[in-house]
Structures are given as C-alpha cells and as structure tokens.
Motif scaffolding. Sequence first.
Motif, PDB file in Angstrom:
ATOM      1  N   THR A 210      -2.768  -8.902  23.026  1.00  0.00           N
ATOM      2  CA  THR A 210      -2.697  -9.501  21.871  1.00  0.00           C
ATOM      3  C   THR A 210      -3.077  -8.152  20.768  1.00  0.00           C
ATOM      4  N   ALA A 211      -4.346  -8.196  21.541  1.00  0.00           N
ATOM      5  CA  ALA A 211      -5.231  -7.356  20.646  1.00  0.00           C
ATOM      6  C   ALA A 211      -5.422  -6.036  20.919  1.00  0.00           C
ATOM      7  N   LYS A 212      -4.054  -5.210  21.714  1.00  0.00           N
ATOM      8  CA  LYS A 212      -2.900  -4.630  21.708  1.00  0.00           C
ATOM      9  C   LYS A 212      -2.013  -4.423  20.712  1.00  0.00           C
ATOM     10  N   ARG A 213      -1.198  -5.038  20.492  1.00  0.00           N
ATOM     11  CA  ARG A 213      -0.204  -5.555  19.401  1.00  0.00           C
ATOM     12  C   ARG A 213      -1.474  -5.743  18.019  1.00  0.00           C
ATOM     13  N   VAL A 214      -2.079  -6.027  17.883  1.00  0.00           N
ATOM     14  CA  VAL A 214      -3.032  -5.698  16.407  1.00  0.00           C
ATOM     15  C   VAL A 214      -3.567  -4.787  16.670  1.00  0.00           C
ATOM     16  N   LEU A 215      -3.486  -3.941  17.331  1.00  0.00           N
ATOM     17  CA  LEU A 215      -4.773  -2.419  17.029  1.00  0.00           C
ATOM     18  C   LEU A 215      -3.343  -1.556  16.787  1.00  0.00           C
ATOM     19  N   LYS A 216      -2.194  -1.978  17.721  1.00  0.00           N
ATOM     20  CA  LYS A 216      -1.392  -0.526  17.783  1.00  0.00           C
ATOM     21  C   LYS A 216      -1.022  -0.100  16.479  1.00  0.00           C
ATOM     22  N   GLY A 217      -1.078   1.369  16.082  1.00  0.00           N
ATOM     23  CA  GLY A 217      -1.183   2.332  15.186  1.00  0.00           C
ATOM     24  C   GLY A 217      -2.128   2.620  15.144  1.00  0.00           C
ATOM     25  N   GLN A 218      -3.240   1.690  14.747  1.00  0.00           N
ATOM     26  CA  GLN A 218      -4.759   2.211  15.041  1.00  0.00           C
ATOM     27  C   GLN A 218      -5.001   2.877  16.192  1.00  0.00           C
ATOM     28  N   VAL A 219      -3.623   2.561  17.700  1.00  0.00           N
ATOM     29  CA  VAL A 219      -4.833   3.373  18.548  1.00  0.00           C
ATOM     30  C   VAL A 219      -3.705   3.187  19.206  1.00  0.00           C
ATOM     31  N   GLY A 220      -2.764   4.115  20.130  1.00  0.00           N
ATOM     32  CA  GLY A 220      -1.873   4.008  20.704  1.00  0.00           C
ATOM     33  C   GLY A 220      -2.016   3.118  21.901  1.00  0.00           C
ATOM     34  N   ILE A 221      -0.892   2.419  22.704  1.00  0.00           N
ATOM     35  CA  ILE A 221      -0.603   1.267  23.829  1.00  0.00           C
ATOM     36  C   ILE A 221       0.374   1.930  25.322  1.00  0.00           C
ATOM     37  N   ASP A 222       0.155   1.296  26.063  1.00  0.00           N
ATOM     38  CA  ASP A 222       0.893   1.671  26.707  1.00  0.00           C
ATOM     39  C   ASP A 222       2.233   0.753  27.003  1.00  0.00           C
ATOM     40  N   SER A 223       1.989  -0.997  26.827  1.00  0.00           N
ATOM     41  CA  SER A 223       2.865  -2.158  27.107  1.00  0.00           C
ATOM     42  C   SER A 223       1.892  -2.996  26.790  1.00  0.00           C
ATOM     43  N   GLU A 224       2.985  -4.544  26.171  1.00  0.00           N
ATOM     44  CA  GLU A 224       2.389  -5.304  26.215  1.00  0.00           C
ATOM     45  C   GLU A 224       2.912  -6.243  27.361  1.00  0.00           C
ATOM     46  N   ALA A 225       2.267  -6.002  28.625  1.00  0.00           N
ATOM     47  CA  ALA A 225       2.708  -6.838  29.575  1.00  0.00           C
ATOM     48  C   ALA A 225       1.588  -8.276  29.682  1.00  0.00           C
ATOM     49  N   GLY A 226       2.634  -9.145  30.203  1.00  0.00           N
ATOM     50  CA  GLY A 226       1.930 -10.685  30.161  1.00  0.00           C
ATOM     51  C   GLY A 226       1.321 -11.016  31.607  1.00  0.00           C
ATOM     52  N   PRO A 227       1.500 -12.194  31.813  1.00  0.00           N
ATOM     53  CA  PRO A 227       1.508 -12.914  33.450  1.00  0.00           C
ATOM     54  C   PRO A 227       2.398 -11.567  34.211  1.00  0.00           C
TER      55      PRO A 227
END
Length: 439
Positions: A224-241
Amino acid sequence: MIRRIDLRDADASVDYRQAVPRADFDVEAAVHVVKPITDAVRDRGLEAILELNAKFDGVEQSDIAVPAEALAKALAELDPQIRAGLEESIARLRATCANELETDAVTDLGPGARVTHRKVPVGRVGLYVPGGLAPLVSSVLMNVVPAQTAGVGSIALASPPQKEFGGLPHPTILAACALLGVEEVYAVGGAQAIAMFAYGVETSSGRVDRVDLVTGPGNIYVVTAKRVLKGQVGIDSEAGPTEIAILADDTAEAAYVAADLISQAEHDPLAASVLVTTSERLADEVDAELDKQVAATKHVERIRTALAGKQSGTVLVRDVEQGLDVVNAYAAEHLEIQTQNADVVASRVRNAGAVFIGSFAPVSLGDYCAGSNHVLPTGGCACHSSGLSVRAFTKSVHVVDYDREGLAKVADHVTTLAEAEDLPGHAAAVRVRFAAGEE
C-alpha cells in the motif's frame, strides 16, 4: 483441508478469473492506515521512523543505519554451508542477469537521420527485504544482483529491525548484504521504510538520500505504501501474498504436487496454493499426501490456514486444453507444469510470473538457485506485468541525431502535421531553420 472446484462441465460463459480461488488483498482498504505513516515520515523524518519501529517491531533505537562492523561481523559468523548456498545462487543469478543486458539500438533512417534507443541504469534504488514471518535472505540476492548488473550506481537496502538481534535486521540478511558489497543498510520495516526511500531523511549518522526506484516484496502495508507513494518514487509492482498454481495430469506424482503446494503455503496464512488437474484420482491422492505431509511440517498452523483458505483449492478440468485456459486466466506468480510433454504445454502459457517445467523443477528451486528471479507479479498481474529483472533497473532514452539534410527530408511532413493539430509554433520551429539558411 483444501477445497475442490469442479469446472469439467463449465461452458464458454464461465469466467475462469472469477471461478478460480483468489486471495482477498484489498490495498485500497489499507490506504487509511498507511497514508498517516508515510505523511509522518515525510514531515518528521527520523523521529517518526523511530516511533513507528517501536510501535510495530517493539524495538527502541537511536539510529537506523546499520554499522559497517555489524555487516562484517554477520558475514564472518555466517554458517559456511549457508554462505556456499548464497554464493551458488549469486553466481547463477549473475549469469542469467548478464544475458538480460540490452545494448543500444541504433536506427539509421536516411542520410543525417539517426535515432538511438539507449538503455540507462536508474541512478539510485531502495531495496526492501521482508523480515516478518521469515528472514527472506534470498530476497537480498534477487533485488541486489539485477540492480548491480544493470549498473545502478547507488543501492540502499532496508529490512525490519529484530528485537532478538539488538534492533538490527536478521544477521543472515546482513551477511548477504556484506557478501554482495552493499554497505548502505537500514533497520527499518513496513510502510515507513518505503516512505524513507521516497522522501529521504536525516539520520543520527548522516542522510538517507531519496531514491528513484523502490523494489522488493512485502506485506499489505508495504504494498500500500508503494501505491500511495507511486509518482513520488518509481516502484516495481504491487506484489501481494505468494501463490502457486500447478497444472497436472495423471502422470504427476502426488507426493511432489502436495509438497510444492505446501512449500508456498508455508510463506503466509494468505498464501495461495492451487492445483488444476485433469485427474480426480490425482486430486484424491494429493489430499491424502497433504494430510500426511502437513502434519510433519514445522509451520503446521500457518500452512493449514493457507490451504484451507478461500485462496486455495483443487480445480478439476476436462483436459489439459481447459487446464491451460484456467491457468492463463489465473495468471499465477509461480506456475508448475507436471503433465505429459510438459515443455510443449509450458510453451502455450501466456500468463505467469515464472513457469517451472516437469517433476524436477519445483518452485523452491526458483526461490534460491535456479538462476531466475523470485520477485514476481501476484494477484493476476502476470497478465500484464513481469518479474524483477535487469530491465526493471534500467530506463530507455531516445537520442535523436538529425542534421540539416535529415530534417529537410521530413520538414514538410512535420509542418503539415503540426498545422493539422493547430500547433503553428511547432511548424515554425522547423521553418525557421531553413529560412535562416537562405538569408
């Protein structure tokens, strides 16, 4: 222990994406928990991180940077057999990563007209390594090796502080960092680690500079932090369980299938283990093997919870053809093919994070020593996303190199199209170059 779904009579109207078991992983529902955490790190920096580490990890710290001597000590005290396993895994992963490197692609479009597709490494990355239910030392390798191979110049790594290790990350994780030459390591976990990388913070011993990209698996709060901060920082993916699907026919060995389902259920109570099979006999035999093998495992309750959950199940299909439709719809993180002519069947898989062919390629192999990467898309995202690789740590830049002759060749087309879009300034930027040349 594991439920059964019969799709043998399903017709074309059935949506396999809905029919196959899937875990609940509602990132949006966690935003209200995570947003205050990321905002606190942005606004209060180290003070907020120390408070959050105390709250979530039960650790009191004065600083978050892992000292160089702690890294060296962890490597010096590492079990020689574990070190040998890590070194073999690193060597195999480096070999496959080296083959992924892309060279610049140069296209000559005529005299004085050239476009170069240049691959450039990301400048600085923040790598996250979980340390909750298990110290995932293999995730250090899976993140660091492709980043290093890509040529990333600055690498920082964060892993949760562990109370039993004096507020430092697990010593095996620290040893792996030292083995790979990663010197910038932080004892920070969860959403606060992702926010630290996104915003940068001042620490007691220096500064954590913000990164360009964050990679690595984590729990729902990390995702969720990756989703919230996407744009502020690049992310690889929103990988779950984690999840495994196994496509098997009556040639499969029930003991192998059961062991592989258990191997992923061991990760997390939310882990998904799905068997898709043409054989009701195999399904029955796997049920019997699960009863026997689970009772003999260390993490019995965690595994039972995962296998009994709505995200796991055995799916009966008419034939391998229907089975392929089902697994392509499911788009598993890990997909094993245990059928006759497994390589041929595997060649028809479109959607999977990684595919494991035959009876002697279990997912456990990919987790450690196959040479593949185990940071993979989950939750059906393999239909549009790929696993972590060297490419994730590079970006493309088009370099346009035209001279007067090259521009003249297409000048009329450029001006015509610019005027068609009612952008006369675009057209003028071309015409002025030739008007000036005629004076």
